[in-house]
Scaffold this active site. Structure first.
Site, PDB file in Angstrom:
ATOM      1  N   LYS A  36       0.651  -1.359  -0.046  1.00 15.56           N
ATOM      2  CA  LYS A  36      -0.187   0.110   0.144  1.00 15.56           C
ATOM      3  C   LYS A  36       0.613   1.415   0.102  1.00 15.56           C
ATOM      4  O   LYS A  36       1.448   1.827   1.012  1.00 15.56           O
ATOM      5  CB  LYS A  36      -0.845   0.003   0.772  1.00 15.56           C
ATOM      6  CG  LYS A  36      -2.137   1.222   0.636  1.00 15.56           C
ATOM      7  CD  LYS A  36      -2.544   1.439   2.514  1.00 15.56           C
ATOM      8  CE  LYS A  36      -1.698   2.478   2.770  1.00 15.56           C
ATOM      9  NZ  LYS A  36      -1.746   4.053   2.242  1.00 15.56           N
ATOM     10  N   GLY A  81       6.573   4.848   8.391  1.00 12.04           N
ATOM     11  CA  GLY A  81       6.025   6.107   8.878  1.00 12.04           C
ATOM     12  C   GLY A  81       6.436   6.415   9.793  1.00 12.04           C
ATOM     13  O   GLY A  81       7.661   6.811  10.202  1.00 12.04           O
ATOM     14  N   SER A  82       5.194   7.035  10.350  1.00 14.24           N
ATOM     15  CA  SER A  82       5.746   8.516  12.044  1.00 14.24           C
ATOM     16  C   SER A  82       4.947   7.067  13.214  1.00 14.24           C
ATOM     17  O   SER A  82       4.936   5.895  13.524  1.00 14.24           O
ATOM     18  CB  SER A  82       4.191   8.826  12.279  1.00 14.24           C
ATOM     19  OG  SER A  82       3.016   8.743  12.348  1.00 14.24           O
ATOM     20  N   GLU A 112       3.715   7.456  15.482  1.00 15.09           N
ATOM     21  CA  GLU A 112       2.245   7.154  16.214  1.00 15.09           C
ATOM     22  C   GLU A 112       1.549   6.549  15.362  1.00 15.09           C
ATOM     23  O   GLU A 112       1.113   5.137  16.095  1.00 15.09           O
ATOM     24  CB  GLU A 112       1.230   9.102  15.496  1.00 15.09           C
ATOM     25  CG  GLU A 112       1.709   9.828  16.867  1.00 15.09           C
ATOM     26  CD  GLU A 112       3.481  10.585  16.198  1.00 15.09           C
ATOM     27  OE1 GLU A 112       3.915  11.406  17.115  1.00 15.09           O
ATOM     28  OE2 GLU A 112       3.930  10.057  15.031  1.00 15.09           O
ATOM     29  N   GLY A 119       3.005   3.566  13.878  1.00 16.36           N
ATOM     30  CA  GLY A 119       3.327   2.812  14.551  1.00 16.36           C
ATOM     31  C   GLY A 119       3.024   1.509  15.357  1.00 16.36           C
ATOM     32  O   GLY A 119       2.908   0.186  16.010  1.00 16.36           O
ATOM     33  N   GLU A 138      10.007   0.824  10.701  1.00 13.99           N
ATOM     34  CA  GLU A 138      11.039   2.522  10.363  1.00 13.99           C
ATOM     35  C   GLU A 138       9.999   3.871  10.966  1.00 13.99           C
ATOM     36  O   GLU A 138       9.587   3.577   9.911  1.00 13.99           O
ATOM     37  CB  GLU A 138      11.608   2.255   8.944  1.00 13.99           C
ATOM     38  CG  GLU A 138      13.482   2.797   8.504  1.00 13.99           C
ATOM     39  CD  GLU A 138      13.682   4.077   8.602  1.00 13.99           C
ATOM     40  OE1 GLU A 138      13.184   5.161   9.437  1.00 13.99           O
ATOM     41  OE2 GLU A 138      12.924   4.734   7.504  1.00 13.99           O
ATOM     42  N   CYS A 142      13.531  10.903   7.191  1.00 13.95           N
ATOM     43  CA  CYS A 142      13.216  10.679   8.808  1.00 13.95           C
ATOM     44  C   CYS A 142      14.726  10.522   9.421  1.00 13.95           C
ATOM     45  O   CYS A 142      15.232  10.376  10.646  1.00 13.95           O
ATOM     46  CB  CYS A 142      13.054   8.783   9.079  1.00 13.95           C
ATOM     47  SG  CYS A 142      13.492   7.598   8.016  1.00 13.95           S
ATOM     48  N   GLU A 164       9.523  15.738  16.147  1.00 13.41           N
ATOM     49  CA  GLU A 164       9.801  15.738  14.747  1.00 13.41           C
ATOM     50  C   GLU A 164       9.071  16.799  13.863  1.00 13.41           C
ATOM     51  O   GLU A 164       7.853  16.199  13.690  1.00 13.41           O
ATOM     52  CB  GLU A 164      10.194  14.113  14.184  1.00 13.41           C
ATOM     53  CG  GLU A 164      10.398  14.284  13.007  1.00 13.41           C
ATOM     54  CD  GLU A 164       9.632  12.304  12.009  1.00 13.41           C
ATOM     55  OE1 GLU A 164      11.610  11.901  11.498  1.00 13.41           O
ATOM     56  OE2 GLU A 164       8.672  11.848  12.800  1.00 13.41           O
TER      57      GLU A 164
END
Length: 499
Positions: free
Chosen positions: A195, A248-249, A251, A253, A270, A304, A401
């Protein structure tokens, strides 16, 4: 319904691709979403609609998982030799290069990065990673074990593909992130439901066409475009998926980890970063200043591993900040397809507002805007490269971040490496970092002290395919790329034979 905008600098092949109907790749067929829904895809350089893409959801994910399961358990993929599997992946790299101009244009248009970056970095590095992993397809081995159990035994381990993998990729490097995940999964013999981020689906869909052209069997790679809270959530929770790989973030994750608990599927993550950059007084400023500048402002700071926390020794702090500010003022901000553009927009109106809000939070907390701080132009989502000084570890701009072109600069007046490292490690993240010094001993000692998954010395990092990337602490689980990246997609089986 908004009319599609075709950028005048777009080549004929890329323009023709955008004009097509963009469906889901499931079981080797391009299908509309079961709901019939589509969603708009935007050019962040203009804010205008450039394509419409099928909006997959849980029902489409279920179809894709079933197709991937069928391909894994009953299709020809499991009978293809490692050598032939490697050759297919290698040919995919060849096709990427053969279509490099078109794919780079799509990446620059959809993500906003400069065309030169997409053409000279993202596409060739993606091809290189496919080739790197293609070489590993024939080198996935186990071990012969010597055991102490009474009797005579032949005991060994084998590494087997983990099965059906759900892969969720971000918008900051759509092509590269798809490659990071697809290449090791294919090399190990897994099947995939991919996705792409809803903001940047285009190069993943074009990659799907190349995957078919290469001859990778139907159902091995399935691509479902859609939103995170529907399609992404369905991947994380689906009982037919054996492993989820997410970038991704932090949150999101956490949400994925909770959803994956249903069938205890394997998870690799990651996630976010707030990487420290430490400049010692003996650093070569002709190397450090451009290196730190590149480390934070590349890809508009939407990286990141970006070096977003600068710690410069008091003796050189002003010189370092002034040097970075001078370089930042010369960065040509503009549309990714324009000649000479060095830094494009951030990905969306939402992201532009988020980054701008952080800059204002910094100001309100006492930070000084030493460079930048504002919007560029009135079309698209462009921000100036920004440097904040007079910052401290209590500020949100230092602790959180931002994921934009914002550098938080702090000074230190200490020669105790443990105390310096303590400042650098004062973060929930541990993804990357860099050390700038001529002293070999200082470099090695600091590299050991910084708790992060990747440390650069006189360079902020490298995109080489052989280098594992991942984080300590809340920056994630597991490592992508390199030999380590293969381990995310295999299970170890022990075999004990009584002789």
């Amino acid at each position: 319904m908004n009319q599609l905008f075709i950028h005048p600098r777009l080549g004929k092949k890329a323009a023709a691709f955008l004009a097509r109907e963009h469906k889901l790749l499931i079981g080797g067929k391009w299908l509309p979403a079961r709901s019939g829904k589509v969603f708009d895809t935007y050019d962040p350089g203009t804010g205008r609609v450039i394509a419409r893409v099928a909006e997959g959801d849980a029902g489409d994910i279920d179809l894709a998982v079933n197709a991937a399961r069928e391909a894994f358990e009953n299709g020809p993929w499991g009978r293809i030799t490692p050598s032939d599997r490697g050759k297919m992946i290698w040919r995919l790299a060849d096709l990427l290069e053969q279509n490099a101009d078109e794919i780079a244009e799509l990446e620059a248009l959809n993500n906003g990065k400069s065309l030169s970056t997409a053409r000279n970095s993202d596409v060739p590095l993606s091809a290189d990673l496919f080739r790197y992993m293609a070489g590993w397809a024939t080198k996935i081995t186990g071990e012969t074990l010597s055991i102490s159990t009474p009797g005579t035994y032949h005991t060994f381990t084998v590494r087997e593909p983990i099965g059906v993998v759900g892969q969720i990729i971000p918008w900051n490097g759509p092509l590269a992130m798809a490659t990071w995940k697809l290449a090791p999964a294919l090399a190990t013999g897994c099947t995939v439901v991919l996705k792409p981020a809803e903001q940047t689906p285009l190069t993943a869909l074009r990659l799907g066409e190349l995957i078919q052209e290469v001859g990778i069997p139907d159902g091995v790679v399935n691509i479902v475009t859609g939103f995170g809270h529907t399609a992404g959530a369905a991947i994380a929770a689906h009982p037919g998926i054996d492993k989820v790989a997410f970038t991704g973030s932090s949150e999101v994750g956490r949400i994925i980890v909770k959803a994956a608990a249903g069938n205890l599927k394997k998870v690799s993550l990651e996630l976010g970063g707030k990487s420290p950059v430490i400049v010692f007084p003996d650093a070569d400023m002709s190397v450090a200043v451009p290196g730190v500048t590149q480390g934070i402002f590349a890809n508009s700071g939407q990286v990141c591993t970006a070096g977003s926390r600068l710690f410069a020794h008091k003796k050189v702090f002003d010189r370092v900040v002034e040097g970075i500010a001078e370089q930042a003022s010369k960065i040509r901000v503009g549309h990714g397809l324009n000649d000479g553009t060095q830094m494009g927009p951030v990905i969306s109106q939402v992201q532009m507002e988020r980054v701008s809000d952080y800059i204002e939070q910094g100001r309100a907390a006492g930070a000084t805007v030493a460079a930048g701080g504002g919007r560029v132009g009135d079309e698209g989502y462009f921000l100036e490269p920004t440097i904040l000084t007079d910052t401290n570890p209590e500020m949100s701009v230092v602790r959180e971040e931002i994921f934009g072109p914002v550098l938080c600069a702090m000074s230190f007046d200490d020669d105790d490496l443990d105390r310096i490292a303590k400042q650098a490690n004062d973060s929930i993240y541990g993804l990357a970092g860099s050390i700038w010094t001529r002293d070999l001993s200082t470099a090695h000692k600091m590299a050991r002290r910084i708790r992060a998954g990747r440390i650069g010395v006189n360079v902020h990092g490298s995109t080489d395919a052989a280098i594992p990337t991942g984080g300590f602490k809340e920056s994630g689980w597991g490592r992508e790329k390199g030999h380590e990246g293969l381990h995310l997609y295999t299970e170890v089986k022990s075999v004990i034979v009584a002789l």
